[in-house]
Design a protein around this motif. Structure first.
Motif, PDB file in Angstrom:
ATOM      1  N   ASN A 175      -8.829 -11.054   2.245  1.00 32.75           N
ATOM      2  CA  ASN A 175      -9.496  -9.749   2.356  1.00 32.75           C
ATOM      3  C   ASN A 175      -9.120  -8.799   1.223  1.00 32.75           C
ATOM      4  O   ASN A 175      -9.375  -7.591   1.326  1.00 32.75           O
ATOM      5  N   TRP A 176      -8.507  -9.322   0.179  1.00 28.49           N
ATOM      6  CA  TRP A 176      -8.080  -8.461  -0.921  1.00 28.49           C
ATOM      7  C   TRP A 176      -9.283  -7.713  -1.495  1.00 28.49           C
ATOM      8  O   TRP A 176     -10.307  -8.317  -1.822  1.00 28.49           O
ATOM      9  N   GLY A 177      -9.145  -6.438  -1.633  1.00 32.10           N
ATOM     10  CA  GLY A 177     -10.199  -5.609  -2.217  1.00 32.10           C
ATOM     11  C   GLY A 177     -11.293  -5.233  -1.233  1.00 32.10           C
ATOM     12  O   GLY A 177     -12.100  -4.341  -1.506  1.00 32.10           O
TER      13      GLY A 177
ATOM     14  N   ASP B  87      -6.005  -0.274  -0.562  1.00 32.85           N
ATOM     15  CA  ASP B  87      -5.871  -0.387   0.889  1.00 32.85           C
ATOM     16  C   ASP B  87      -4.504  -0.932   1.294  1.00 32.85           C
ATOM     17  O   ASP B  87      -4.005  -1.892   0.707  1.00 32.85           O
ATOM     18  N   GLN B  88      -3.924  -0.338   2.299  1.00 26.44           N
ATOM     19  CA  GLN B  88      -2.601  -0.772   2.751  1.00 26.44           C
ATOM     20  C   GLN B  88      -2.563  -1.051   4.249  1.00 26.44           C
ATOM     21  O   GLN B  88      -1.476  -1.207   4.810  1.00 26.44           O
TER      22      GLN B  88
ATOM     23  N   GLY C  76      -5.219  -3.198   5.850  1.00 24.08           N
ATOM     24  CA  GLY C  76      -5.895  -4.450   6.179  1.00 24.08           C
ATOM     25  C   GLY C  76      -6.827  -4.381   7.363  1.00 24.08           C
ATOM     26  O   GLY C  76      -7.699  -3.498   7.446  1.00 24.08           O
TER      27      GLY C  76
ATOM     28  N   TYR D 114      -0.338  -8.870   0.550  1.00 19.66           N
ATOM     29  CA  TYR D 114      -1.711  -8.521   0.881  1.00 19.66           C
ATOM     30  C   TYR D 114      -2.290  -7.593  -0.194  1.00 19.66           C
ATOM     31  O   TYR D 114      -1.600  -6.721  -0.724  1.00 19.66           O
ATOM     32  N   ASN D 115      -3.532  -7.780  -0.448  1.00 21.23           N
ATOM     33  CA  ASN D 115      -4.311  -6.965  -1.391  1.00 21.23           C
ATOM     34  C   ASN D 115      -3.861  -7.157  -2.838  1.00 21.23           C
ATOM     35  O   ASN D 115      -4.212  -6.363  -3.709  1.00 21.23           O
TER      36      ASN D 115
ATOM     37  N   GLY E 171      -4.307  -9.666   5.666  1.00 20.09           N
ATOM     38  CA  GLY E 171      -3.866  -8.316   6.009  1.00 20.09           C
ATOM     39  C   GLY E 171      -3.985  -8.042   7.502  1.00 20.09           C
ATOM     40  O   GLY E 171      -4.302  -6.941   7.933  1.00 20.09           O
TER      41      GLY E 171
END
Lengths: 318, 318, 318, 318
Positions: free
Chosen positions: B19-21, B27-28, B30, B127-128, B271
Motif C-alpha cells: 500500500n506504499w503511496g 502517510d503514517q 496505513g 511501511y510506505n 501498513g
C-alpha cells in the motif's frame, strides 16, 4: 458561596458531601456510578460528524514534569530493538524477524491521566471508609484504577472558561467560581447533567505549549476551580471533572493550612474521579466553531492493578 | 488459497499487497485510512444497550511475559508514596497532602497493545518505503504510534472462531483460514466491511487464565490466522486486526524460513494495524448471548512519541 | 549451642546481642566499627601476589531472580545509543560523536550485594533504636548504605565449608553450626579476628551455575548458617558476614514462626553488615591451591542515598 | 605540543597511538594491561595509615544530570518495601519478615563511573578493530565493562591541578596541557608510572557542590585536559585517567569539527580506560595535608554484561 478555606472548611465539606456507602460498602468507583447505561446510549447520539479529538499529550522526555512535585519524572522511552540493528543484520539469525521494540517508564500521573480514588487520603481513610494503610508498596489494596477499566465512557461536556472570558488563557492563581461554571455553560448553551464528564479549559497548557516551557506547570501555580467547586460537583452529580492543568484546582491554594484542599474533599469524601493535563486546544477550537460543547467521551484507563491512576489518551468524539 | 509459505511467498505477497503511496508519500497510518468519518457516525448507532467491555488485561507482575521473546518483561509497578507513609505522618509537613503515587515500567508490547507500523521491517524498509534506519535509539523517526492517537475508533466486529467451531479454545498450532473467517462471519450473521476493527477470538488467553499459567503464551505457540490472511485483510479493506493471542498469526509458523511470516507482509507492505492480547471472554459471552457481533470500538493508544506501539485497554461498546 | 529457634529465641538473642548505643546514639554502620585503621594497614600486607578476584556475578537478564521473593526482578539493561546507530550515521550531526550509552534498572539486592542496616526491622525498630517509620517511600531516613561508602575495606577470610566437608556443594537445608565454622577455620589454618569480612562458601551458587538453573536460588531453600550464628558473629566481633547464597542463613529456616530468624537479630539488634550472592569459585580454588585463606578485601557499595543496600563487585586481593 | 585540533589531528593521533593488537587480537581491556601483578603488590605498600576515601558521588534524584547530553537522567530510587509498611503490619503474614527493599534505575554513566572501551567509536570501529555494529540493543558484544571486573586495582596518583595553580577550581574552558601535568607531578613530588590510575582534579565538581547547582556540569563546559593529552597518556603507559568532571577533556572543545575530540582517540585507538565525575575533595585535602599524592586504588565496576561502563564508588586507600 463564601467559604473561608482551611482545615475546618475541609472537614465541613467532607461531612456534607461524603458519599461513603452510597453505592454499597464495597463500591470502588464513586461518582462514576452516576453514569448509567442509558446515558451511554444517549451520548452515542452526539456522534454526528465522526470527528475524533485525542486529549492526551505526548509521552516523552519533553513532558511537563520539572521536579516540583513528588519526585515524578517525565516518561523515559527506551528501545529494545531498532531498525539500525535490523539493517546491520543483527536480528537475522535470532529472532529472524526485523523489528523494533521498546519500553516506557513513567509515573502514572506524570502526563495526561486519571486519578484513582485511592490517590488521596483524608486523615487515615480513603473513599468509602477504606483504611489508607491498604495502600502499601504492593499498590492500592482498594480503589485502584483497575476498577474503572470500563467506566470512563459517557457524555462529555467542555466548559471553555478561557474563551468564555475572552482570554487566551486564565492567569495562574485565577479561581473559577461555581457561578462562573454555570454562566459559562449557559453561554455555551450546554446543560450539565448527571453522569457527565465535565472538562474545564483554562488555556494554561496551551500557554505553556506556545511558550515551549513547562516550568511551573506540573506541581506549580495554576488557574483552576475554587474550593467551593466540591459542592457544585456533588450537586450536579457529575461522573468526573477534568482540566488542562495538572491539578484542576486553583493554585496558590485558597489556604496555607492544606495543600490542594479541594482534593482533600472530592476524592476521599465524594469519590470523584478527576482527569488532569488534558490537551484541549483542538477540541475547544472545534466547539467554538460549531458551538456544540457536548460529545461522546471515551477515556479508558490502562488496567494497572492497584494503580493510583493511569496515563490516558481520552477521546472526544463528535 | 494454497500458498507454500516461505521467503518467496513473503516477497510475492509484499509485492501484491503493498500500500506504499496509496494514501500519500507521507502517510503514517496505513489501513487506518480505511475508516472514514461516516463510518464512525454509523458505528455510533451500534451503541444500543450502553454495555461497555474492557478488552485490556491487567498490567502487573502477573502478566503474560515469561522470557520467550525480545527480552520483554512484565509491568513493574512501584509506589512513590503510600497510605502507610501517610498514616505514619511522613507526608504531613512536605508535601502536606496525604496521598499515594506510583510509576509503571513496561515494554509497550508486553500486554494488551497496538503495534505501530514501524514495529516490523522488510529488509531495509518500513511501511510506505521509509528507511528502517529512521528507527534508532531515539525511537521511531517515522510511523510511531502517536500518529494513530485519534484513529482507533470505528466499527468493531468479533469473529469468535473458537465458539464457531464449538470448542473452548483452539489448539496451539491451529491455523485459521480465510475461508473459515468468512464462514464464521456468515454463521454469526455479521458482515466484514471496509474500515472495520476485526477481532478474532481463539480462546487461547482464556485457557491460560483458566490454567493460571502463562507459560508458552507470549512468544510461544498459538492458534492464529494463516499466512494467507494477508490477502483477506487487504481485500476486505479492514482498518485493523486483533486477537486474544500474542501475535495474531499461527505458531509454529507455516515456514521455518521466516519468524512470523504474516507480520513480514502485513505491517511493512500493507501498513495494517494489529492489536494483540485482547481480553475477549466477557465480550464474546455477551455476543453469543445477544447474537450481536458488531459494536462501537474505541481503543486509543497512549501518545508515546516514536513508540512501536502502546499498551491499551480498548473498549467495545454495545 | 542448643537453641529452640522461634520468636522467643529471637527476642532472647536480640536482648543479648544488642549493640544499640555501643558506638554512639548516631551510629549508622554497626559492626563495621570493628574495623580500625590499623586493620586496613595490616590487611594490605596480605597482598603478596597481586592476584585480584572479582566476587560479583553478572548483572543481566540471566540473573538469579525467579520471582520467589519481594517482587525483585533481574537487572534490565537497556541501550540509549548503539554502534548500529553510529554506523548508520544517526549520530553524525547531533551529538556528533559516535558512541554507545545505556542504563540499568535493578533491585539493589537482586544479585551480589550488601544489605544496609536499615534493611530489616524488629517490631517497630531498626538498628540503634531508630524508628522503622523513618524508612518510607523516600528511602531510608537512617541507616542507608551511603554511610558505609568508605567502610567496606579490611581483612577478608574465606571459610570454605563445602571444601572442608569434601563436597562440591552443601545441600539446601544444611545448617552450618558455629562449631563447624571454627573447625573449618582451624583446618584452613586461618584465624577469625575482630574486624574481619568473613565469607562463607557453601557451593550452592556454583551448583546453580553448573546446572544453568537459578530456580529455587534467590528466595528459596539454601544451605547456610544456623540461627546460633548470631552469637558467633557477635563474639568474634567480625565486621561483616558474606556468602554465596541469597540470604546467608539456612533455609528452610529452623522455625516457622519467623521468616529468616537470624536476620531478625543480626541486622536490627547487632547492626551486622551482610553480603549476599558472592561469586566464590575462583577465589576458593586459589585458596585451596595456595592454602592461604586470608586476603585484602575491598567491596565498596555504590553511594545510593537511602538505599537498603547496593549491588557490588567486591574484590579479594592476594 | 602544538596541535591544530580537528578531524585531521584525530586521524593522525589515532594512527600514531593505536594499540590494536598490542595485547592480542582478542584483548578487551586495553591500557588496563599496563598494570601487572607486581604493581598491585607494590601499590599495597602505599597503605600506611588505613585512611579510606570514597570517590563516588551520591546516586539520587539530586544527581548531576540536567538534560544536556544523551537523554541521561538522574538515578531513580524507588522503594519496594518500607518501614511504614512494616509498622502498619502489612508484612506480617507474607512475607513474615519486616523489611525494606528498593530498586535503582540509572544510566550507567550518569554519575561517578567508568567508561568501557566500547563507549566510543571511530568511524565504524571500536578499540582493537572490533566492528561498532557489535554494539546493538542487546548491549556490547565486545568490550563491555565486564571484562574489567577485576582490573581496576593498582597505584593511584592524584594530580591536583587546581591546587597546583593556587585556585579553588579551574574555570570552564581551561585546557590542561601535558606540560602542566608534568609540572604539577613534579611539584607534588610524585612520579607518574606505567600502570597508574591517574586522577586529575580540576575543582569543577566542588564548585558545583558549593553552589548547589549542577546546571552546566554534566554535558556542558568544563576545564579538562587538552587534546594533546592523548600522547601523554600513551607515552606514560598509564592504566586509566580519571577526573572530577563529566568528560575529562576541556570544553568547549578545541575544535568544532568533532564533539569531544580526545575521546575519539583515546578510547577507540588506544583503549584507554576513563573515569569520570570522581569526588575528590576529601582525598585532595588529605594529600595536600600529608603531601602524599599516591595511594592504593581499588575501583571495581559492577559486572554489567555488555555495559558501556558502570556506576562506581572508587576507593583511594592511604
Amino acid at each position: 458561596m463564601e467559604i473561608k478555606v482551611g482545615k475546618q472548611a475541609i472537614r465541613d465539606a467532607s461531612d456534607a458531601l461524603k458519599n461513603w456507602g452510597r453505592w454499597g460498602a464495597d463500591d470502588q468507583i464513586g461518582t462514576l456510578n452516576h453514569v448509567i447505561a442509558a446515558d451511554i446510549v444517549a451520548a452515542a447520539s452526539l456522534i454526528r460528524t465522526g470527528k475524533v479529538f485525542a486529549l492526551g499529550i505526548p509521552l516523552d522526555r519533553g513532558g511537563p514534569q520539572t521536579g516540583l512535585f513528588g519526585g515524578r519524572w517525565n516518561p523515559i522511552h527506551t528501545m529494545l530493538a531498532t531498525g539500525t540493528d535490523a539493517v546491520a543484520g543483527r536480528q537475522d539469525i535470532v529472532p529472524n524477524i526485523r523489528y523494533a521494540d521498546d519500553a516506557i517508564n513513567m509515573p502514572v500521573q506524570c502526563a495526561t491521566h486519571w486519578d484513582s480514588l485511592g490517590h488521596i487520603f483524608y486523615e487515615e481513610k480513603m473513599y468509602n471508609g477504606f483504611d489508607a494503610r491498604l495502600v502499601d508498596c504492593n499498590g492500592l489494596g482498594k480503589l485502584g484504577i483497575e476498577h474503572a477499566r470500563h467506566k470512563m465512557v459517557g457524555r462529555g461536556v467542555l466548559l471553555d472558561i478561557a474563551r468564555f472570558k475572552g482570554v487566551a488563557h486564565l492567569d495562574d492563581g485565577y479561581g473559577i467560581s461555581n457561578d462562573e461554571l454555570d454562566r459559562c455553560a449557559k453561554a455555551q448553551k450546554v446543560e450539565i447533567r448527571r453522569g457527565d464528564f465535565v472538562i474545564v479549559r483554562t488555556g494554561q497548557m496551551e500557554r505553556c505549549l506556545a511558550e515551549k516551557k513547562w516550568g511551573g506547570f506540573a506541581g506549580g501555580d495554576a488557574p483552576g476551580v475554587k474550593f467551593e467547586n466540591c459542592y457544585w460537583c456533588q450537586e450536579r452529580e457529575i461522573a468526573a471533572i477534568c482540566s488542562d492543568t495538572w491539578g484542576v484546582e486553583v493554585r496558590p491554594n485558597e489556604t496555607t493550612e492544606a495543600n490542594q484542599p479541594w482534593h482533600w474533599v472530592v476524592i476521599p469524601a465524594m469519590g470523584l474521579t478527576m482527569g488532569e493535563m488534558f490537551y484541549l486546544k483542538d477540541l475547544a477550537e472545534d466547539c467554538a466553531a460549531d458551538r456544540v460543547y457536548e460529545f461522546f467521551f471515551c477515556g479508558p484507563p490502562l488496567v494497572i492493578t492497584g494503580g493510583t491512576g493511569s496515563p490516558i489518551n481520552p477521546q472526544a468524539i463528535k
